[in-house]
Design a protein around this motif. Structure first.
Motif, PDB file in Angstrom:
ATOM      1  N   CYS A 204      -7.319  -2.310  -3.590  1.00 57.02           N
ATOM      2  CA  CYS A 204      -6.673  -3.176  -2.607  1.00 57.02           C
ATOM      3  C   CYS A 204      -5.379  -3.732  -3.177  1.00 57.02           C
ATOM      4  N   CYS A 205      -4.478  -4.078  -2.259  1.00 55.32           N
ATOM      5  CA  CYS A 205      -3.248  -4.763  -2.631  1.00 55.32           C
ATOM      6  C   CYS A 205      -3.488  -6.246  -2.411  1.00 55.32           C
ATOM      7  N   GLU A 206      -3.393  -7.024  -3.468  1.00 53.61           N
ATOM      8  CA  GLU A 206      -3.755  -8.440  -3.445  1.00 53.61           C
ATOM      9  C   GLU A 206      -2.848  -9.223  -2.502  1.00 53.61           C
ATOM     10  N   PHE A 207      -3.463 -10.233  -1.830  1.00 54.68           N
ATOM     11  CA  PHE A 207      -2.718 -11.083  -0.908  1.00 54.68           C
ATOM     12  C   PHE A 207      -3.081 -12.540  -1.189  1.00 54.68           C
ATOM     13  N   ASP A 208      -2.062 -13.391  -1.338  1.00 53.17           N
ATOM     14  CA  ASP A 208      -2.279 -14.808  -1.603  1.00 53.17           C
ATOM     15  C   ASP A 208      -2.338 -15.549  -0.266  1.00 53.17           C
ATOM     16  N   VAL A 209      -3.561 -15.964   0.115  1.00 51.36           N
ATOM     17  CA  VAL A 209      -3.737 -16.633   1.407  1.00 51.36           C
ATOM     18  C   VAL A 209      -3.040 -17.983   1.423  1.00 51.36           C
TER      19      VAL A 209
ATOM     20  N   LYS B 226       0.832  -1.209   0.000  1.00 48.29           N
ATOM     21  CA  LYS B 226       0.000   0.000   0.000  1.00 48.29           C
ATOM     22  C   LYS B 226       0.869   1.263   0.000  1.00 48.29           C
ATOM     23  N   THR B 227       1.848   1.283   0.890  1.00 50.38           N
ATOM     24  CA  THR B 227       2.707   2.470   0.999  1.00 50.38           C
ATOM     25  C   THR B 227       3.541   2.656  -0.259  1.00 50.38           C
ATOM     26  N   VAL B 228       4.021   1.551  -0.822  1.00 49.60           N
ATOM     27  CA  VAL B 228       4.787   1.634  -2.071  1.00 49.60           C
ATOM     28  C   VAL B 228       3.928   2.230  -3.175  1.00 49.60           C
ATOM     29  N   THR B 229       2.641   1.871  -3.198  1.00 51.18           N
ATOM     30  CA  THR B 229       1.735   2.432  -4.200  1.00 51.18           C
ATOM     31  C   THR B 229       1.640   3.945  -4.050  1.00 51.18           C
ATOM     32  N   LEU B 230       1.474   4.423  -2.800  1.00 44.44           N
ATOM     33  CA  LEU B 230       1.406   5.873  -2.559  1.00 44.44           C
ATOM     34  C   LEU B 230       2.694   6.556  -2.996  1.00 44.44           C
TER      35      LEU B 230
END
Length: 791
Positions: free
Chosen positions: A464-469, A338-342
């Protein structure tokens, strides 16, 4: 633009990378001093200049730059009549040489026109001053002997005088008289004068001036009286040398002063171009390009990569803002990107506003803003003090005071650090306030309330930033339009937390939040299904496109080969026509030559020689004019062994014949084709479905192929022809008669002068197919015809 915010987004690190590529300290300082521009025309101009420099370096390479220093202060001294040092003059020479290098590099594209070529083509050059300085000054401490004739003469005299002095002193130290007085047999110098080392006890034995003693006092350094005058002369010459050097430097300084303004402008252009081509080099290393630049707040980054992350590890993202929505709420797990996106969003915007190219794909768009306001306070931020709620809110208050419709606001973990209920309400209120001001906002959060707010509010969008569960790892992909899941229960379960604890936790979640999470789960499943179908469709489309491309390439290849073969055939046909025409012309020339020589004594002999070679040459012309190659012998098996009388086809020459003798051990068959008998291998023969020869009374009647094909005539009328024409026709007539199995022929030559009759009969005497001949009798034409019997 607030420097603190630029530093938070790490623009200073990008400028440091740019500064490392520069050629000198002045260019480095200028690179570090670059600030984002807020005027769209300025930004477009600088980005275009960088892009044009990048295009030129791709095509023609990067120009070389030498290390130079700002000459402005020293040039003012020269203008006031001061003298510049060799070091300062060499710096000016380096600046002029750099101008020449840039001009030479731009000679590669004299007709190119873009935003920097005019600057390159008009760059100041002063080759004469550059040559004066370089030829006069060897280094910062040395002036060239040939800087002036006077200096050359003085230095020559100094060397000659020094040589004389050294010769005298060499004689002394080699003398047996003085050797016992000397500490060492060497010549040295003190204060620029030649001296010899003398033992202290013998200092009065050597006449001269004492210039120094050793630390122990055991050695005196004495200048012998015999060389004092030479040393004095050297001192005088050295003074003249220094005066001449001062004059040369003053003259060069005056020349520099005359064009000081042009040199200063050239230096500034060198620094400007150096930074420009360093931007180009940086763009090449980042695989960057120029985006479309607007000022309406729209940002659309395609395949954007953060330039400070390892290119092998960075995951490109697609992010857009300011068109369909002005506020983007980004959710997802910690360390998910998220922060990298900003930071990517803010840093690429700042880089563009600094005139840099950015690492994005084609058709990306960047907007120019008056302010980029940032509140990023996680562990990735440089300012760790912003991690507390009070510092966080202090920064937000400052942002709210500055934000307007020309601002881009980037807030990380909005409303965090306090009670979740109050923090979510506060975050929602802040977003509404910024949205009302017309700002473009991107904020990250963990609050479900903000996800609901984004779903229900026009102009606000979830991401959203995707997360592989399954792997418990973030994919770092940004998905716009999809709210992020907390994944807390799934992650805990994967890590081994007890099922009872997880079930109890789920029961404690409010029903509203549970329904919201269920909706997100459904959306997530639909998205995965859609992406899977999309990937399959894209793969099929790629396969179809590959097939189309292969068919297209195959068609183009066949067309090219067809055109090539047609062209080859045309060339071969033209060559055949040319060769046949040349041989036919040669035959006509020979015939004309024979016609001119008809009255000569050896005419008949020449005619016979020409006739004997005529048929062979005509056959060669026929072969040359026939482009059809020899027939390829395909596989064929005789239905039965050949026997005498069988009609066969000689395959390779397409000629029929009759078997005279069966095959021998080598498989060769004796065949008669017309008047010719030849041995042919039976593999080259084809049995024809014809009746064999019929024998009557022991003699064989030969059905002739020529008889069936020709309407043979037994008379040949040569009247009205010249002798050479008549003889040529006669030869053809005789050949035809032989092939037609005629036994007697009549040749009509008329009575006339008797010349044609004599030539014909002379020719018949030598013809190999004529057995006998006679003149005609009454009723046959008498002396006007000749009757010949064939063999």
């Amino acid at each position: 633009m607030n420097e603190k915010y630029s530093k938070t987004l790490e623009l200073d690190k990008i400028l440091s990378m740019l500064a490392e590529l520069t050629c000198c300290d002045d260019a480095r300082d200028a690179a570090m001093a670059i600030e984002p521009m807020t005027d769209i025309d300025d930004v477009r101009r600088e980005v275009q200049r960088t892009n044009d420099a990048f295009q030129l370096t791709v095509r023609f390479g990067t120009p070389s730059f030498v290390r130079v220093r700002n000459p402005a202060a020293r040039l003012k001294i020269a203008e006031a009549g001061g003298v510049l040092s060799p070091k300062e003059l060499l710096n000016i020479e380096a600046i002029l040489r750099q101008g020449k290098l840039l001009a030479q590099w731009s000679n590669q594209f004299p007709n190119e026109e873009n935003s920097i070529t005019e600057q390159l083509f008009s760059i100041y050059q002063n080759n004469s001053l550059m040559r004066e300085i370089s030829s006069a000054i060897v280094s910062e401490e040395e002036i060239d002997d040939n800087a002036s004739p006077e200096l050359s003469a003085i230095r020559r005299k100094i060397r000659q005088t020094e040589l004389k002095a050294r010769d005298k002193m060499e004689q002394m130290i080699r003398s047996s008289t003085y050797q016992k007085y000397l500490q060492d047999n060497i010549i040295t110098t003190r204060d620029g004068r030649f001296v010899i080392p003398v033992k202290a006890e013998y200092k009065n034995e050597v006449g001269g001036l004492v210039h120094d003693t050793s630390a122990s006092g055991s050695t005196y350094f004495i200048e012998p009286a015999s060389v004092v005058e030479a040393n004095n002369e050297i001192r005088v010459l050295q003074s003249k040398e220094q005066a001449e050097i001062e004059r040369i430097l003053a003259e060069l300084s005056a020349h520099c002063a005359d064009c000081s303004e042009d040199i200063s402008i050239l230096f500034r252009e060198i620094i400007d171009l150096n930074i420009l081509f360093c931007k180009s080099t940086l763009a090449s290393r980042m695989n960057a390009q120029a985006p479309k630049i607007v000022d309406n707040g729209v940002i659309h980054l395609r395949k954007a990569r953060h330039p400070l992350i390892d290119p092998k590890k960075v995951v490109p993202i697609d992010v857009y803002l300011g068109e369909d929505f002005s506020c983007l709420v980004i959710t997802g797990p910690n360390t998910g990107g998220k922060t990298v996106t900003l930071k990517t969003l803010g840093l690429l915007t700042l880089m563009t506003m600094c005139g840099l190219l950015i690492p994005v794909a084609d058709n990306s768009t960047i907007s120019v803003f008056d302010e980029i306001l940032v509140d990023i306070g996680d562990e990735q931020s440089i300012e760790q003090s912003l991690s507390t709620f009070s510092a966080h809110m202090t920064n937000i208050i400052s942002i709210l005071g500055k934000a307007d419709y020309r601002s881009l606001v980037l807030v990380d973990e909005l409303g965090s650090g306090t009670d979740p209920v109050e923090g979510a309400a506060l975050a929602t209120s802040i977003l509404e306030t910024l949205k009302a001001k017309g700002s473009k906002i991107a904020a990250t959060t963990h609050y479900a309330e903000l996800k609901m707010y984004a779903l229900q509010t026009e102009g606000v969008e979830n991401a959203c930033c995707e997360f592989d569960v399954e792997s418990l790892r973030p994919t770092y992909r940004l998905l716009i339009g999809v709210p992020g899941r907390s994944n807390a229960f799934a992650i805990s379960q994967r890590l081994g937390l007890s099922e009872d604890i997880i079930d109890h936790a789920k029961s404690l979640v409010q029903s509203e939040n549970k329904r919201f999470e269920d909706v997100i789960d459904t959306l997530e499943e639909s998205r995965h299904e859609y992406e899977s179908l999309t990937r399959q469709l894209e793969e099929k489309n790629r396969e179809i496109e590959r097939t189309r491309q292969e068919v297209r390439e195959h068609k183009e290849r066949l067309s090219a080969e067809k055109a090539k073969e047609v062209e080859k055939a045309k060339n071969q046909a033209m060559k055949i026509v040319s060769d046949v025409r040349a041989q036919a012309d040669a035959l006509m020339d020979e015939l004309n030559e024979l016609r001119r020589q008809k009255d000569k004594a050896d005419f008949s002999a020449k005619t016979l020689a020409a006739r004997s070679g005529l048929k062979n040459r005509l056959d060669k012309i026929h072969d040359a004019a026939n482009p059809i190659a020899k027939r390829e012998n395909i596989s064929y098996t005789l239905p039965r062994p050949l026997k005498p009388g069988d009609e066969v086809l000689i395959f390779d020459i397409d000629k029929e014949g009759t078997v005279i003798k069966a095959a021998d051990k080598a498989g060769n068959v004796l065949v008669q084709a017309g008047i010719m008998k030849t041995k042919v291998n039976q593999s080259n023969l084809r049995l024809l479905d014809k009746k064999p020869k019929v024998k009557f009374g022991g003699s064989t009647i030969k059905p002739s192929r020529g008889t069936a094909q020709r309407n043979a005539k037994s008379e040949c009328d040569l009247r009205g022809m010249t002798v050479e024409e008549a003889l040529m026709d006669l030869d053809g007539f005789i050949d035809n008669a032989v092939l037609s199995n005629l036994h007697q022929i009549t040749i009509i030559h008329g009575k006339g002068t008797g010349a044609l009759r004599a030539a014909v009969q002379q020719h018949l005497k030598q013809h190999k197919c004529i057995r006998t001949f006679r003149l005609g009798v009454f009723g046959e034409g008498e002396a006007g015809v000749t009757i010949a019997e064939l063999k």
